[in-house]
Design an enzyme around this catalytic site. Structure first.
Site, PDB file in Angstrom:
ATOM      1  N   ASN A 107       0.849  -1.194   0.000  1.00  0.00           N
ATOM      2  CA  ASN A 107       0.000   0.000   0.000  1.00  0.00           C
ATOM      3  C   ASN A 107       0.884   1.243   0.000  1.00  0.00           C
ATOM      4  OD1 ASN A 107      -2.509   1.488   0.258  1.00  0.00           O
ATOM      5  ND2 ASN A 107      -1.893   1.923   2.354  1.00  0.00           N
ATOM      6  N   HIS A 109       0.818   5.302   1.242  1.00  0.00           N
ATOM      7  CA  HIS A 109       0.103   6.248   2.107  1.00  0.00           C
ATOM      8  C   HIS A 109       0.733   7.626   1.960  1.00  0.00           C
ATOM      9  CE1 HIS A 109      -2.298   7.590   5.503  1.00  0.00           C
ATOM     10  NE2 HIS A 109      -1.222   8.153   5.996  1.00  0.00           N
TER      11      HIS A 109
END
Length: 206
Positions: A107, A109
């Protein structure tokens, strides 16, 4: 060659950075599909233009979070995804999928984890919080996904300055440029077998 799925919920600029990096030979892996959280996002158009299969998996059509999790995992398995990249994906990845893809879900961020992260910290909320706090630096973080939001082992981070007259939009644009460089780098390392996880530490192998 490894295959990876991308999951997205918005315009897909991070997704586009991966499409471009694969096309340029910077990532030695194939994008096997895009899993979109709804049909009307521009990431879907980006996938179609690139000839990448699209699967729309909407949480609202499932009776439980467990059923939604099973549907995501079944889709990943159907496309034989070796690993997964979340590129602006706003749903929580369920425990079945995380277990099946342990240290194989990446992921990005838009802040420097462990600051300004966790539940509710996404999109403009992150940049608003950074500016309101008076932080002098922000940045982007690429990390593995575990059961807790934004808490998996960190792969790469890059710092950007927060300027005194920044609006959230200004800061978001600066961070996004960094994301478009950082995420393909991390995915290239993953595709090349260059990442080893030891507890919370991610070691980059030569």
């Amino acid at each position: 060659m490894l295959k990876f799925a991308v999951m997205a919920s918005g315009g897909g600029t991070d997704f586009q950075s991966l499409i471009d990096a694969v096309k340029a030979g910077q990532i030695d892996a194939e994008i096997c599909c895009l899993i979109a959280s709804k049909p009307d996002i521009y990431a879907v158009e980006r996938a179609k233009k690139a000839g990448i299969p699209v699967e729309i998996v909407q949480k609202k059509f499932f009776g439980s979070v467990e059923a939604f999790d099973r549907a995501i995992l079944a889709t990943l398995k159907r496309y034989l995804a070796d690993f997964v990249v979340l590129a602006g994906y706003l749903n929580i990845v369920g425990p079945q999928t995380i277990s099946a893809y342990e240290n194989k879900i990446i992921n990005i961020h838009p802040a420097l984890i462990p600051s300004f992260c966790g539940m509710g910290m996404y999109g403009s909320h992150v940049h608003e919080a950074v500016i309101a706090y008076g932080a002098k630096y922000s940045g982007a973080t690429v990390h593995f996904v575990n059961e807790e939001a934004d808490a998996g082992p960190i792969i790469l981070q890059e710092v950007v300055p927060v300027l005194e007259d920044d609006t959230p939009e200004d800061l978001a644009a600066r961070v996004l440029k960094t994301e478009h460089q950082l995420l393909p780098r991390a995915v290239a390392l993953m595709a090349g077998g260059k990442l080893r996880v030891e507890g919370r530490i991610v070691k980059i192998l030569e």
